[in-house]
Design a protein around this motif. Structure first.
Motif, PDB file in Angstrom:
ATOM      1  N   LEU A 490       0.073  -7.627 -18.998  1.00 13.55           N
ATOM      2  CA  LEU A 490      -1.352  -7.965 -19.043  1.00 13.55           C
ATOM      3  C   LEU A 490      -1.915  -8.121 -17.634  1.00 13.55           C
ATOM      4  CD1 LEU A 490      -1.327 -10.575 -21.957  1.00 13.55           C
ATOM      5  CD2 LEU A 490      -2.105  -8.199 -22.057  1.00 13.55           C
ATOM      6  N   ILE A 491      -1.102  -8.666 -16.737  1.00  9.64           N
ATOM      7  CA  ILE A 491      -1.528  -8.811 -15.339  1.00  9.64           C
ATOM      8  C   ILE A 491      -1.686  -7.437 -14.700  1.00  9.64           C
ATOM      9  CG2 ILE A 491      -0.823  -9.667 -13.065  1.00  9.64           C
ATOM     10  CD1 ILE A 491       0.583 -11.994 -14.580  1.00  9.64           C
ATOM     11  N   ASP A 492      -0.740  -6.539 -14.960  1.00  8.93           N
ATOM     12  CA  ASP A 492      -0.846  -5.174 -14.424  1.00  8.93           C
ATOM     13  C   ASP A 492      -2.112  -4.494 -14.935  1.00  8.93           C
ATOM     14  OD1 ASP A 492       1.454  -5.334 -12.936  1.00  8.93           O
ATOM     15  OD2 ASP A 492       2.732  -4.454 -14.465  1.00  8.93           O
ATOM     16  N   ARG A 493      -2.433  -4.744 -16.178  1.00 10.97           N
ATOM     17  CA  ARG A 493      -3.655  -4.177 -16.768  1.00 10.97           C
ATOM     18  C   ARG A 493      -4.887  -4.670 -16.000  1.00 10.97           C
ATOM     19  NH1 ARG A 493      -3.901  -2.006 -21.842  1.00 10.97           N
ATOM     20  NH2 ARG A 493      -5.953  -1.863 -22.812  1.00 10.97           N
ATOM     21  N   MET A 494      -4.894  -5.946 -15.683  1.00  8.30           N
ATOM     22  CA  MET A 494      -6.011  -6.501 -14.918  1.00  8.30           C
ATOM     23  C   MET A 494      -6.052  -5.941 -13.499  1.00  8.30           C
ATOM     24  SD  MET A 494      -6.246 -10.497 -16.068  1.00  8.30           S
ATOM     25  CE  MET A 494      -7.394 -10.957 -17.379  1.00  8.30           C
ATOM     26  N   LEU A 495      -4.876  -5.734 -12.903  1.00  8.43           N
ATOM     27  CA  LEU A 495      -4.844  -5.181 -11.539  1.00  8.43           C
ATOM     28  C   LEU A 495      -5.373  -3.746 -11.523  1.00  8.43           C
ATOM     29  CD1 LEU A 495      -1.433  -6.599 -10.248  1.00  8.43           C
ATOM     30  CD2 LEU A 495      -3.730  -7.245  -9.478  1.00  8.43           C
ATOM     31  N   VAL A 496      -5.118  -2.999 -12.575  1.00  8.09           N
ATOM     32  CA  VAL A 496      -5.714  -1.669 -12.684  1.00  8.09           C
ATOM     33  C   VAL A 496      -7.234  -1.787 -12.733  1.00  8.09           C
ATOM     34  CG1 VAL A 496      -6.049   0.272 -14.273  1.00  8.09           C
ATOM     35  CG2 VAL A 496      -3.739  -0.476 -13.685  1.00  8.09           C
ATOM     36  N   ASN A 497      -7.733  -2.729 -13.525  1.00  5.60           N
ATOM     37  CA  ASN A 497      -9.188  -2.932 -13.575  1.00  5.60           C
ATOM     38  C   ASN A 497      -9.739  -3.368 -12.220  1.00  5.60           C
ATOM     39  OD1 ASN A 497      -9.678  -2.153 -16.172  1.00  5.60           O
ATOM     40  ND2 ASN A 497      -9.575  -4.202 -17.038  1.00  5.60           N
ATOM     41  N   PHE A 498      -8.972  -4.185 -11.514  1.00  5.11           N
ATOM     42  CA  PHE A 498      -9.378  -4.622 -10.168  1.00  5.11           C
ATOM     43  C   PHE A 498      -9.628  -3.402  -9.285  1.00  5.11           C
ATOM     44  CE2 PHE A 498      -8.259  -5.811  -5.799  1.00  5.11           C
ATOM     45  CZ  PHE A 498      -9.046  -6.946  -5.604  1.00  5.11           C
ATOM     46  N   HIS A 499      -8.733  -2.425  -9.366  1.00  8.10           N
ATOM     47  CA  HIS A 499      -8.877  -1.240  -8.516  1.00  8.10           C
ATOM     48  C   HIS A 499      -9.889  -0.249  -9.081  1.00  8.10           C
ATOM     49  CE1 HIS A 499      -6.011  -1.930  -5.280  1.00  8.10           C
ATOM     50  NE2 HIS A 499      -5.296  -2.604  -6.164  1.00  8.10           N
ATOM     51  N   ILE A 500     -10.164  -0.292 -10.371  1.00  8.83           N
ATOM     52  CA  ILE A 500     -11.262   0.517 -10.913  1.00  8.83           C
ATOM     53  C   ILE A 500     -12.576   0.074 -10.291  1.00  8.83           C
ATOM     54  CG2 ILE A 500     -12.641   0.921 -12.993  1.00  8.83           C
ATOM     55  CD1 ILE A 500     -10.060   1.047 -14.593  1.00  8.83           C
ATOM     56  N   VAL A 501     -12.769  -1.247 -10.212  1.00  5.12           N
ATOM     57  CA  VAL A 501     -14.007  -1.772  -9.618  1.00  5.12           C
ATOM     58  C   VAL A 501     -14.039  -1.478  -8.118  1.00  5.12           C
ATOM     59  CG1 VAL A 501     -15.396  -3.828  -9.224  1.00  5.12           C
ATOM     60  CG2 VAL A 501     -14.158  -3.562 -11.383  1.00  5.12           C
ATOM     61  N   LYS A 502     -12.899  -1.677  -7.441  1.00  4.90           N
ATOM     62  CA  LYS A 502     -12.849  -1.392  -6.005  1.00  4.90           C
ATOM     63  C   LYS A 502     -13.161   0.076  -5.716  1.00  4.90           C
ATOM     64  CE  LYS A 502     -10.475  -2.888  -2.767  1.00  4.90           C
ATOM     65  NZ  LYS A 502      -9.428  -3.186  -1.759  1.00  4.90           N
ATOM     66  N   ALA A 503     -12.621   0.972  -6.543  1.00  7.85           N
ATOM     67  CA  ALA A 503     -12.865   2.402  -6.344  1.00  7.85           C
ATOM     68  C   ALA A 503     -14.355   2.720  -6.441  1.00  7.85           C
ATOM     69  CB  ALA A 503     -12.083   3.216  -7.373  1.00  7.85           C
ATOM     70  N   GLU A 504     -15.021   2.136  -7.416  1.00  2.14           N
ATOM     71  CA  GLU A 504     -16.459   2.381  -7.571  1.00  2.14           C
ATOM     72  C   GLU A 504     -17.244   1.842  -6.377  1.00  2.14           C
ATOM     73  OE1 GLU A 504     -20.178   3.419  -9.226  1.00  2.14           O
ATOM     74  OE2 GLU A 504     -18.129   4.121  -9.521  1.00  2.14           O
ATOM     75  N   LYS A 505     -16.899   0.661  -5.911  1.00  2.00           N
ATOM     76  CA  LYS A 505     -17.613   0.088  -4.776  1.00  2.00           C
ATOM     77  C   LYS A 505     -17.384   0.922  -3.519  1.00  2.00           C
ATOM     78  CE  LYS A 505     -17.711  -4.686  -6.484  1.00  2.00           C
ATOM     79  NZ  LYS A 505     -19.167  -4.854  -6.464  1.00  2.00           N
ATOM     80  N   ASN A 506     -16.157   1.381  -3.308  1.00  2.00           N
ATOM     81  CA  ASN A 506     -15.872   2.211  -2.131  1.00  2.00           C
ATOM     82  C   ASN A 506     -16.524   3.585  -2.239  1.00  2.00           C
ATOM     83  OD1 ASN A 506     -14.304   0.368  -0.608  1.00  2.00           O
ATOM     84  ND2 ASN A 506     -12.523   0.775  -1.893  1.00  2.00           N
ATOM     85  N   MET A 507     -16.624   4.097  -3.453  1.00  2.00           N
ATOM     86  CA  MET A 507     -17.286   5.387  -3.656  1.00  2.00           C
ATOM     87  C   MET A 507     -18.755   5.286  -3.273  1.00  2.00           C
ATOM     88  SD  MET A 507     -16.777   8.506  -4.819  1.00  2.00           S
ATOM     89  CE  MET A 507     -17.645   9.887  -5.584  1.00  2.00           C
ATOM     90  N   ARG A 508     -19.404   4.220  -3.698  1.00  2.00           N
ATOM     91  CA  ARG A 508     -20.820   4.040  -3.369  1.00  2.00           C
ATOM     92  C   ARG A 508     -21.030   3.912  -1.868  1.00  2.00           C
ATOM     93  NH1 ARG A 508     -22.714  -0.351  -8.000  1.00  2.00           N
ATOM     94  NH2 ARG A 508     -22.798   1.125  -9.744  1.00  2.00           N
ATOM     95  N   ALA A 509     -20.037   3.301  -1.200  1.00  2.00           N
ATOM     96  CA  ALA A 509     -20.135   3.117   0.253  1.00  2.00           C
ATOM     97  C   ALA A 509     -19.643   4.362   1.014  1.00  2.00           C
ATOM     98  CB  ALA A 509     -19.331   1.897   0.677  1.00  2.00           C
TER      99      ALA A 509
END
Length: 637
Positions: A490-509
């Protein structure tokens, strides 16, 4: 990649995805006015194309472009105007549009093999292109490149791009449509009595209270030409599923016949088999249940099985030709396979019985408050579940304020559910719920349900920029969940989501390297936990959004080869792979296409619509194998 709809809060984005189609040798062109375009016999080796070839090769994969039609005006649209300005440097650099009509691929005529597939419009060169760029929706830029010819304006059209380097055609590119989404996080669930998912998935856990929903699948075989069986034949299955505690909410039956015999008789037989199953289910349960039935011939398993037999050459024949051969002695020889193809796949959506379902909302509230006052926490939690269902049906979260629960440690389970249910009903409550859970954390600093729900709601706050979130601290908050009994998967699942959000923020930047690091982490981690079909589709769309088609294809590769594959996964896989002639030429690709046709023929045929008309591209019909499949199954549609 280019979005074709505006971004909305919590809404997913559909994009027009652009794929580079290598320029083939232009040894044959249509006899029409080609203006002043110079055609190269081998553009990849032509020194005159050196700059363009290098520029495209080294462009960030995130750069997107397409042709947009507005009435009868055509525009070249890009995500990065500076990229286009640097491409068109010389006065002879520009683009021309090849206007292609679907009528070219009529099943009743042969396809002209010319590389130029339609009507070439007058080229537009650097000066006019660069001056014409204007802002467009979705942080894009567009510039006018021509008009649809009057004699073609009522036809189904697509628009290929000829990239001209000093008037030399160096790149001929077509575009196809593929849905992908940047924001769709993997479902983390929320902790009520146990961990509950939007997709009604359950986990293996030892929580005291049983999860409300279950989804179960099983297979019933049938004998040749038989469709009936006694209800007692299925009763052991019910007993094993504890149906005294659950009601069937929905039954989905996919009935399959073996492929020999007439299609009409096979479908009639499967309909009878499916209805006999429904009748059997209804004899065990009085309440009405939603029923969904589909019937088809089992071509998927037939083609898979004969690939290992002396009849493997049947795979290249049409379905009609195969049926003509699978008779008499051949049918008898193949019966060892065919007997396993006659079956029904049954999927049951179950819902736990609710002993308080007949109570009104007001009675449930008073009953709940009475139980809390009597310190009967266990039964109060059961009533609370019934009350939540009523409140969600009525869309009346304000009624939660009528629940009287002291803010004491022994009531933390109840208080946690009262807070998180508001988030489940509407994500916009995330910040309010987060603040309430922070107060609960003071009461119960080691309660794993509160800790877990805090992280879930913090994700929503972070991704929507409702409050500043320190990424380093947030990541530690996720990994620290292990201290409170949360499983590593479950923690790994959340860490994947963490990087999904990071990827979107970095893409916008436009921080593409940082974005790629997050995508790489996701690719390396997703196998650490179980994925639902919805998760697989969501993750594949995410990888596609960030131009990682190979990984998205690999993700789905093993999932799409069975008859029980999820329909959305199968069609998304076809979208990913059907433009690649090497994929299409593989031995098992026809099997997957026939499976898709069995699932939903209209949806399969729609793949061959224009990319501007919700299809992938009708230019798939340049491929003779795909054209044969299309004409065999879709011509009359």
């Amino acid at each position: 990649m280019i979005a074709n709809s505006s971004s909305k809060l919590f809404a997913m984005k559909k994009i027009l995805f652009l794929i580079v189609i290598p320029l083939m040798c232009l040894s044959k062109v249509q006899s029409q006015n080609m203006f002043d375009i110079v055609y190269s016999q081998n553009p990849s080796q032509d020194n005159r194309c050196g700059y363009f070839n290098s520029y495209f090769k080294n462009s960030p994969k995130e750069i997107g472009f397409s042709i947009q039609r507005e009435n009868n005006k055509l525009y070249f649209v890009v995500t990065d105007k500076n990229w286009a300005i640097n491409l068109f440097k010389k006065s002879g650099d520009g683009i021309a549009i090849d206007v292609v009509s679907k009528s070219r691929y009529d099943c009743n005529k042969e396809v002209d093999k010319s590389q130029i597939r339609g009507t070439i419009l007058k080229p537009v060169y650097a000066k006019q292109l660069v001056r014409g760029f204007k802002p467009a929706l979705g942080k894009r830029f567009k510039t006018f490149v021509g008009n649809v010819p009057a004699d073609l304006k009522d036809e189904e059209l697509e628009f290929n791009i000829l990239f001209l380097n000093n008037k030399v055609l160096c790149r001929y590119q077509r575009i196809y449509n593929l849905e992908s989404y940047p924001w769709d996080l993997l479902d983390m669930g929320i902790y009520l009595d146990s961990l509950v998912y939007k997709s009604k998935k359950i986990t293996n856990n030892e929580d005291k209270f049983v999860t409300k929903y279950k989804k179960l699948k099983f297979v019933i075989p049938f004998e040749k030409n038989k469709s009936e069986y006694l209800p007692e034949d299925i009763k052991p299955v019910y007993d094993s599923l504890r149906l005294t505690d659950f009601n069937i909410k929905k039954i989905n039956i996919k009935a399959y016949s073996s492929i020999e015999g007439s299609l009409e008789r096979n479908l009639e037989l499967q309909e009878q088999r499916a209805n006999s199953i429904v009748k059997s289910m209804q004899s065990f349960q009085k309440p009405d249940m939603e029923t969904e039935i589909s019937s088809s011939e089992n071509w998927v398993e037939f083609l898979n099985d004969i690939s290992k037999s002396k009849y493997k050459n049947f795979a290249v024949l049409s379905k009609k030709e195969i049926k003509q051969k699978v008779v008499g002695a051949v049918s008898n020889e193949l019966e060892g396979y065919l007997k396993n193809h006659r079956k029904a796949v049954i999927i049951l959506d179950l819902e736990k019985k609710d002993k308080y379902k007949d109570m009104t909302t007001s009675v449930l509230i008073s009953t709940f408050n009475k139980l809390v006052a009597e310190d009967n926490v266990d039964e109060a939690l059961v009533v609370q579940n019934s009350l939540f269902k009523k409140i969600k049906e009525e869309n009346s979260p304000d009624k939660l304020r009528q629940l009287t629960v002291p803010k004491q440690l022994k009531y933390v389970s109840i208080l946690n559910k009262n807070s998180i249910i508001k988030y489940e009903m509407n994500l916009r409550y995330a910040k309010v719920v987060f603040d309430e859970l922070k107060m609960l954390e003071i009461l119960a600093p080691k309660n794993k349900k509160v800790k877990y729900n805090l992280v879930v709601t913090r994700f929503i706050i972070w991704r929507n920029n409702w409050k500043n979130v320190n990424e380093k601290n947030f990541k530690k908050q996720i990994t620290d969940l292990k201290k409170y009994g949360i499983e590593q998967s479950l923690i790994d699942r959340m860490l994947v989501n963490f990087h999904i959000v990071k990827a979107e923020k970095n893409m916008r930047a436009r921080q593409y390297d940082a974005k790629d690091e997050s995508v790489e982490f996701i690719v390396d981690t997703y196998e650490n936990f179980n994925l639902s079909n919805y998760d697989y589709l969501s993750l594949a769309q995410f990888l596609t959004y960030y131009s990682d088609l190979d990984e998205a294809t690999y993700l789905l590769d093993d999932k799409v080869r069975t008859i029980t594959v999820d329909e959305d996964l199968l069609f998304y896989y076809l979208n990913l792979t059907i433009t690649n002639k090497y994929n299409v030429a593989s031995d098992n690709y026809r099997t997957m296409m026939l499976n898709a046709i069995n699932f939903n023929k209209k949806r399969f045929c729609k793949l061959f619509n224009s990319s501007l008309n919700n299809g992938v591209t009708f230019q798939l019909l340049e491929n003779e194998y795909l054209r044969k499949t299309y004409c065999e199954n879709c011509e009359k549609d």
